[in-house]
Design an enzyme around this catalytic site. Structure first.
Site, PDB file in Angstrom:
ATOM      1  N   ARG A  45       4.775 -93.805  -0.110  1.00  0.00           N
ATOM      2  CA  ARG A  45       5.148 -95.218  -0.117  1.00  0.00           C
ATOM      3  C   ARG A  45       5.887 -95.591   1.176  1.00  0.00           C
ATOM      4  NH1 ARG A  45       4.827 -98.159  -4.341  1.00  0.00           N
ATOM      5  NH2 ARG A  45       5.059 -96.351  -5.748  1.00  0.00           N
ATOM      6  N   GLU A  59      -1.680 -89.966  -2.088  1.00  0.00           N
ATOM      7  CA  GLU A  59      -1.727 -91.360  -2.521  1.00  0.00           C
ATOM      8  C   GLU A  59      -0.961 -92.243  -1.541  1.00  0.00           C
ATOM      9  OE1 GLU A  59       0.813 -93.910  -5.789  1.00  0.00           O
ATOM     10  OE2 GLU A  59       0.128 -91.918  -6.378  1.00  0.00           O
ATOM     11  N   LYS A  75      -0.406 -90.968 -16.196  1.00  0.00           N
ATOM     12  CA  LYS A  75       0.788 -90.818 -15.377  1.00  0.00           C
ATOM     13  C   LYS A  75       1.987 -91.300 -16.188  1.00  0.00           C
ATOM     14  CE  LYS A  75       2.682 -93.712 -11.659  1.00  0.00           C
ATOM     15  NZ  LYS A  75       2.317 -94.605 -10.539  1.00  0.00           N
ATOM     16  N   GLY A 118      11.213 -89.084 -10.151  1.00  0.00           N
ATOM     17  CA  GLY A 118      12.410 -88.274 -10.293  1.00  0.00           C
ATOM     18  C   GLY A 118      12.194 -86.778 -10.351  1.00  0.00           C
ATOM     19  N   GLY A 167       7.382 -88.610  -5.106  1.00  0.00           N
ATOM     20  CA  GLY A 167       7.697 -89.731  -4.246  1.00  0.00           C
ATOM     21  C   GLY A 167       8.827 -89.448  -3.291  1.00  0.00           C
TER      22      GLY A 167
END
Length: 214
Positions: free
Chosen positions: A21, A44, A133, A163, A183
């Site tokens: 991201r 992703e 997910k 997390g 992430g």
């Protein structure tokens, strides 16, 4: 729903999905190389990143045969086609949207919608989702996932997303997670490739260590 062959092969090799991201197209080559060198096979690029389709197109071409690339934060069916045209093979969403799932399956791409409750999970599967997910996993618990796994079809992969760290990966896997979306513990906007390499290596090492003990 049978997993698309390319996703199934990549997932079997390493079930860790790198969520980039905020990554920019001018950063994507170095970051992608660092991930693949560490052992990642699934990447992703969320659509709320800068010029995400350009990053997906660059990375899909660069990593062809080594990893498969897709998009996250896919909220509309029209976005599925755009991702496919850019070379993306995975569609990930934070929510359960039957229209997005249907468009993904029709396009022959891997569908990984987000869910938080059993009702959402079964609605996603009814729409044709290939995997689920659990998001945000940090808002649930490993006990919640264990309860979900007791009623969800055994063949459906569930990924814990949100997390997860190298230290908690084993706990989630014991509860029934077959994969993980990683992430901010892996990548944050602006992070250089050397730090991504370090973080990626820690996650792959934790997954391999837990796999040996399973």
């Amino acid at each position: 729903m049978t997993l698309p062959a390319d996703f199934a092969d990549a997932f079997a090799t390493c079930p860790l999905v790198a969520i980039l991201r905020g990554v920019r197209p001018d950063e994507i080559d170095a970051v992608g190389d660092a991930l693949v060198d560490a052992g990642f096979t699934l990447i992703e690029v969320p659509l709320n990143s800068p010029e995400p389709l350009k990053s997906i197109e660059r990375l899909a071409a660069r990593l062809n045969g080594r990893a498969i690339v897709g998009a996250g934060t896919v909220l509309e069916p029209a976005q599925v086609r755009s991702v496919q045209q850019a070379g993306g093979r995975i569609i990930v969403s934070p929510n359960t949207d039957a229209d997005v799932i249907s468009a993904t399956v029709s396009a022959g791409l891997a569908s990984l919608p987000g869910y938080f409750t059993p009702s959402e999970a079964f609605a996603a599967l009814k729409a044709g989702a290939h995997a689920l997910k659990l998001f945000p996993a940090e808002g649930a618990s490993s006990d919640v996932l264990k309860a979900h796994r007791a009623v969800l079809p055994a063949e459906v992969p569930v990924l814990a997303v949100g997390g997860v760290t190298p230290a908690t990966l084993a706990t989630w896997r014991k509860a029934g997670a077959r994969g993980f979306g990683l992430g901010s513990a892996l990548y944050r906007a602006g992070m250089d490739a050397s730090q991504v390499s370090k973080n990626a290596g820690a996650f792959v090492a934790a997954w391999r260590e837990d796999s040996r003990g399973a």
